[in-house]
Design a protein around this motif. Structure first.
Motif, short mmCIF file in Angstrom:
data_model
loop_
_atom_site.label_atom_id
_atom_site.label_comp_id
_atom_site.label_asym_id
_atom_site.label_seq_id
_atom_site.Cartn_x
_atom_site.Cartn_y
_atom_site.Cartn_z
N GLU A 10 0.83 -1.21 0.00
CA GLU A 10 0.00 0.00 0.00
C GLU A 10 0.86 1.26 0.00
O GLU A 10 0.58 2.22 -0.73
N GLU A 20 2.42 1.68 -3.47
CA GLU A 20 1.42 2.16 -4.43
C GLU A 20 1.11 3.64 -4.22
O GLU A 20 0.93 4.39 -5.19
N ARG A 21 1.07 4.08 -2.97
CA ARG A 21 0.83 5.51 -2.70
C ARG A 21 1.95 6.36 -3.29
O ARG A 21 1.70 7.40 -3.92
N HIS A 44 3.93 5.60 -5.79
CA HIS A 44 3.86 5.56 -7.25
C HIS A 44 2.75 6.47 -7.77
O HIS A 44 2.92 7.13 -8.82
N GLU A 45 1.63 6.53 -7.09
CA GLU A 45 0.56 7.44 -7.50
C GLU A 45 1.01 8.90 -7.38
O GLU A 45 0.74 9.71 -8.28
N LEU A 46 1.68 9.24 -6.30
CA LEU A 46 2.16 10.62 -6.14
C LEU A 46 3.21 10.96 -7.20
O LEU A 46 3.23 12.08 -7.72
N GLU A 47 4.07 10.00 -7.54
CA GLU A 47 5.08 10.25 -8.58
C GLU A 47 4.42 10.43 -9.94
O GLU A 47 4.82 11.29 -10.74
N THR A 48 3.39 9.65 -10.23
CA THR A 48 2.66 9.80 -11.49
C THR A 48 1.99 11.17 -11.56
O THR A 48 2.02 11.84 -12.61
N ARG A 49 1.40 11.61 -10.47
CA ARG A 49 0.78 12.93 -10.45
C ARG A 49 1.82 14.03 -10.60
O ARG A 49 1.60 15.03 -11.30
N ASP A 55 -7.98 14.76 -14.18
CA ASP A 55 -8.30 14.02 -12.94
C ASP A 55 -7.43 14.46 -11.78
O ASP A 55 -7.09 13.67 -10.90
N ASP A 56 -7.06 15.73 -11.78
CA ASP A 56 -6.26 16.30 -10.69
C ASP A 56 -7.13 17.31 -9.95
O ASP A 56 -7.59 18.30 -10.53
N SER A 110 9.92 2.28 -1.84
CA SER A 110 9.55 1.94 -3.22
C SER A 110 10.28 0.71 -3.74
O SER A 110 9.90 0.19 -4.80
#
Length: 995
Positions: free
Chosen positions: A296, A299-300, A302-307, A318-319, A554
């Motif tokens: 978890e 994944e958090r 990775h989501e922040l890095e993608t954003r 979607d921001d 990570s």
């Protein structure tokens, strides 16, 4: 054949190359002669799990027995499969039961066969007349009865009584529900009798209801009289005043006069009230595993890095900008919303009340016509025509307003003819005004794109219509600005503000993403690579720690076991980073809020602990290798210190501050209470080597020795182990401040001038403040650092006394004898000039050691071993797990229904495999038996056929022999040329042959 004489062989058999020489036993026995018998070579005692051929023959395993039993059954079935006259023995328990069980089972079977339950439905025996049955009973045997309802609450559910059934539908004429009759039954008498019975039943029920009501009224009167009598008695009772008791309890609480019981109750009430304010959380199904938590968290990130990458590239889909604040704009909006709410609130309430009042009006027809009446009955309006008139007036007022608006538009067009409109203004344009027929106007809405001005000062417009058409060089007379209504204007303003706010947020988010530290990193496998990453993205110590934490999160081993190799290298990189930061603290200090090196060490320690929990084996291997490097480096420094000249600058042979701090962190990462540990035990040996073998030539060396001694004491605090290296070093430090002889000082002391330096510093110290040790180089060179060293040594001695008290079986006197002598000599030498806090410390330590070591004591003895009860292996009952509650790792995260379904599916699969395996074994056995039987039959046939062949060959051989002998012994025999010669009687002597 060898010739023999007198029963002896002439030729001796040759000795084989593998045979042993004479005099040695031909075969080495594997049996111990003390454990086996001499004659039969069988073991004297049965030993568990020891192989024995005789044992296996006598007591074969259960698996072998079951296989043998199955093979016997299959062999018998196979032998009898092709036979038609097979005898089946159906006697109960003939081969599987004992005699008593067999007789009992046969008796039960026979009684069951003869029981009435079996013969009840039998149709073999013909009866005199057929009978109808219901539920196994004859209808004639069913007793007739009538259900009498005793209360109105009980109902029969629509079932008819037997008498009613016979009266309504008829029935057997041979039976009379009210008794026997002489042939024919009079239906009128039956109906009259039934009516009387029903009347009696109704009267009885009425009587029961009356009695029930009377008893209920009597019960109510009884309760009322009892309540009245209790009210009279209650006046005579004295009840306590709870309000007065509460005031008295509060007064006692303020004064502190509560009893112990009242204090406990007050604490209990206080604790229970605190539970009311705790957040209530729903109970989860189970605690998450470390792997799930790591997944978890990864994944958090990775989501922040993608954003972050999307924001840097300008992709804001979607921001929601939840982490971006509006600043001043948001505060102004909040104030405006509050003002609007305040201004609109009362008016909206009034409007609502008016609407409610209007809705509450009702219409009534009276003598005056239709009248509206409110909820109180007051007349509000009398005329219906008035309402219609008012509506007409409103419509008439609306019509001229439309005309007025058109006239106002014409006036406004004349007014705006001299006003230059701006680009983007919403207008109405007269489309192709010059080309319109008879001067008709065609006005369409659009937007101004360009404003053109020629040399003469004439203004023209380029307008883009809403339908997509475009017209240029339009005169101002053909362009009219659109008047925007107040609501639309406010909406447009709000939309513009939202758009501007959104653009402002996007700009802030883009700038923040560019300045932000990445959330996902590749694993650096070298210290230089880690420093490069920190130099590129971090500007403070906290950001450097954050980068290390994100690298671990990570790329954790719990996410993928394939990361173990690179994370093992990264573990060594973190250890080296830890030592580098510790050395920087010694030379440059903490570095302030910007670097904050102590917080960096805390963060690195936390990361090392988490990585050790993720992969204990690999982390232990890294630590062992690093300790080996430290020991090799220390041995090299010791060799270099021996060849160092006196003129050269002294270089300390002690480890650096970073190494000592790393060993301190080691005690927080691994358990120090184990008897033997893969990492902690070598670390303790290394610390002992530091303290016992490293030469002391400066204040820095003394401080390092004290820190290493403190680590040894800390490692052995909970296990109460004795560390003689630490105690000897502390005793030497105390002697360094007090003694004049060199026998009892630190054994590795090299610089004798150091003793004079520390003594002078102690005599010159007059302050009452307690100095503290420092790891920074600038503070170590201070004038009063020796005082801090002495106080630290005394403090460590006090800790040793508290730890070892009563834990070494009376050996305290020998252990602390040297320390006690050092304390007494220190007290005597500096009696007048010793600071007060040091004097108190020395006195308390001396008294503590003397109390711990009495003069009279029992002689020392060896420690006794554990008793037999402790050494015996505990016999525990086997733990039998419920198969329904047992869950495999595959079933984690599933609900109970799905887990049960998967468990049943796996059990079915196992059973299916077992059955298939049994079938394969049976098929293989059957095939083997079939082939053996076929080989046996074929062998018998082949032997018979070979016997015939042998007889024929013998006969043919005798015939051929007679033919070869010639002389007419046999005519017609032979074959080929011999046969022809025999027929012609020309048989003669053959060449080389005999007659």
């Amino acid at each position: 054949i060898h010739s023999t004489s007198m029963g002896k062989r002439k030729t001796k058999a040759k000795r084989s190359l593998s045979a042993l020489p004479k005099g040695l036993p031909s075969k080495v026995s594997n049996f111990n002669p003390f454990e086996v018998t001499k004659k039969q070579r069988r073991p004297k005692h049965e030993v568990l799990n020891r192989f024995s051929s005789t044992k296996n023959q006598k007591n074969p395993s259960k698996l072998a027995e079951s296989l043998q039993r199955r093979q016997m059954q299959l062999r018998a079935t196979l032998n009898s499969s092709k036979k038609t006259n097979v005898f089946l023995d159906r006697r109960i328990g003939e081969y599987t039961m004992s005699s008593e069980d067999k007789m009992l089972a046969r008796l039960v079977k026979e009684r069951t066969r003869r029981s009435q339950k079996v013969s009840k439905y039998s149709l073999e025996e013909e009866e005199e007349e057929s009978r109808l049955t219901h539920r196994g009973k004859s209808i004639d045997q069913i007793k007739e009865h009538s259900n009498i309802m005793l209360s109105s609450d009980e109902e029969d559910g629509g079932n008819l009584d037997a008498v009613d059934t016979e009266l309504h539908f008829g029935g057997s004429s041979s039976r009379n529900p009210y008794g026997p009759s002489n042939g024919q039954s009079d239906m009128s008498q039956l109906y009259a009798q039934r009516k009387n019975d029903l009347d009696d039943l109704i009267n009885r029920r009425k009587m029961m209801k009356a009695e029930k009501m009377q008893s209920k009224e009597k019960q109510v009167e009884t309760f009322q009289s009892m309540d009245d009598s209790f009210a009279e008695l209650s006046k005579l009772l004295q009840f306590r005043d709870k309000e007065k008791e509460y005031q008295l309890h509060t007064q006692k609480k303020q004064e502190g006069d509560l009893t112990l019981e009242d204090k406990e109750m007050a604490d209990w009430d206080k604790e229970m009230k605190t539970y009311l304010f705790e957040r209530r959380v729903k109970a989860t199904d189970r605690t998450k595993t470390p792997e799930e938590i790591a997944k978890e968290e990864a994944e958090r990130l990775h989501e922040l890095e993608t954003r972050r990458l999307a924001r840097m590239n300008g992709d804001f889909e979607d921001d929601y900008f939840s982490d971006i604040s509006d600043g001043e704009g948001s505060a102004l909006k909040v104030k405006e919303n509050r003002k609007k709410n305040c201004s609109v609130g009362p008016e909206s309430l009034d409007d609502g009340e008016q609407k409610d009042e209007r809705n509450n009006h009702t219409a009534k027809f009276t003598a005056d016509g239709l009248v509206y009446v409110d909820s109180n009955g007051n007349v509000i309006d009398k005329s219906l025509n008035g309402i219609d008139d008012t509506n007409k007036v409103e419509e008439m007022e609306d019509e001229p307003s439309k005309n007025d608006s058109e006239e106002e538009e014409d006036e406004d067009s004349d007014e705006y003819a001299n006003v230059v409109l701006s680009v983007g203004c919403r207008v109405k344009g007269n489309y192709q005004a010059e080309e319109q027929y008879d001067g008709n106007d065609a006005w369409y809405e659009g937007r101004i794109l360009e404003v053109n001005t020629d040399k003469a000062g004439n203004v023209t417009y380029s307008v883009e219509y809403d339908d997509g058409d475009f017209e240029s060089d339009m005169k101002p007379s053909n362009v009219r600005p659109i008047k925007i209504k107040k609501a639309e204007k406010q909406t447009e303003i709000n939309d513009n503000e939202k758009t501007a706010n959104l653009k402002r947020k996007q700009k802030k988010a883009k700038n923040k993403a560019r300045k932000e530290i990445p959330y996902v990193f590749e694993v650096p496998t070298t210290l230089e690579a880690l420093h490069t990453v920190i130099g590129n993205y971090a500007s403070t110590g906290n950001e450097a720690s954050l980068i290390v934490e994100r690298i671990h999160t990570s790329n954790s081993v719990r996410l993928d076991r394939r990361n173990s190799e690179k994370m093992q290298n990264f573990y060594d990189v973190i250890i080296r980073r830890f030592m580098a930061v510790g050395d920087a603290i010694h030379f440059s200090g903490d570095g302030g809020e910007e670097l904050n090196r102590y917080c960096q060490l805390n963060s690195l320690t936390r990361t090392l602990y988490l990585m050790s929990q993720d992969a204990p084996e690999s982390s232990g291997a890294v630590w062992v290798r690093r300790l080996g490097f430290l020991q090799s480096a220390h041995a090299k420094r010791l060799r270099d210190s021996e060849f160092m000249c006196e003129d050269t600058e002294t270089v300390s042979a002690w480890p650096s501050i970073g190494v000592v701090l790393l060993l301190k962190a080691l005690g927080h990462i691994f358990p120090v209470t184990d008897k033997r540990h893969q990492v902690v035990t070598p670390a303790m040996v290394l610390l002992g080597q530091f303290v016992a073998q490293t030469p002391v030539s400066s204040i820095y060396d003394i401080i390092m020795g004290i820190m290493c001694s403190a680590l040894l004491i800390e490692y052995t605090r909970e296990t109460s182990r004795v560390v003689p290296e630490a105690l000897a070093f502390l005793s030497g430090i105390l002697r360094l401040f007090s003694s004049t002889s060199s026998d009892s000082k630190i054994p590795t002391l090299k610089d004798n001038l150091l003793e004079d330096t520390v003594k002078k510093s102690l005599m010159c110290y007059k302050s009452e403040d307690i100095p503290l040790l420092s790891l920074e180089k600038s503070d170590m060179d201070g004038k009063y650092m020796p005082v801090a060293i002495l106080y630290s040594a005394l403090d460590l001695v006090e800790q040793c006394i508290d730890i070892r008290r009563g834990s070494i079986l009376g050996a305290e006197k020998e252990l602390f004898d040297e320390i006690l002598n050092s304390l007494l000599s220190l007290k005597l030498k500096f009696k007048p000039s010793l600071p007060k806090f040091l004097d108190n410390k020395v006195q308390s330590l001396s008294a503590g050691i003397l109390d711990m070591t009495p003069l009279l004591r029992m002689p020392l003895a060896r420690r006794t071993g554990p008793p037999r009860q402790e050494m015996a292996i505990k016999s525990l009952a086997p733990r039998v797990e419920d198969p329904l509650r047992y869950s495999m790792s595959k079933d984690k995260g599933k609900d109970s229904t799905q887990a049960a379904h998967d468990r049943s599916r796996r059990e079915y699969k196992r059973e299916h495999k077992a059955v298939a395996r049994e079938l394969r074994m049976d098929a293989a056995f059957v095939e083997t038996e079939r082939r053996e039987e076929k080989a046996r039959r074929d062998g018998a046939a082949r032997a018979k056929r070979q016997k015939n062949f042998n007889w024929l060959e013998g006969e043919q051989e005798a015939m051929n022999q007679q033919v070869r002998q010639g002389g007419g012994l046999l005519s017609g025999g032979g074959m080929g040329a011999a046969r022809a010669k025999a027929k012609s009687a020309k048989m003669g002597i053959k060449k080389g042959g005999k007659f």
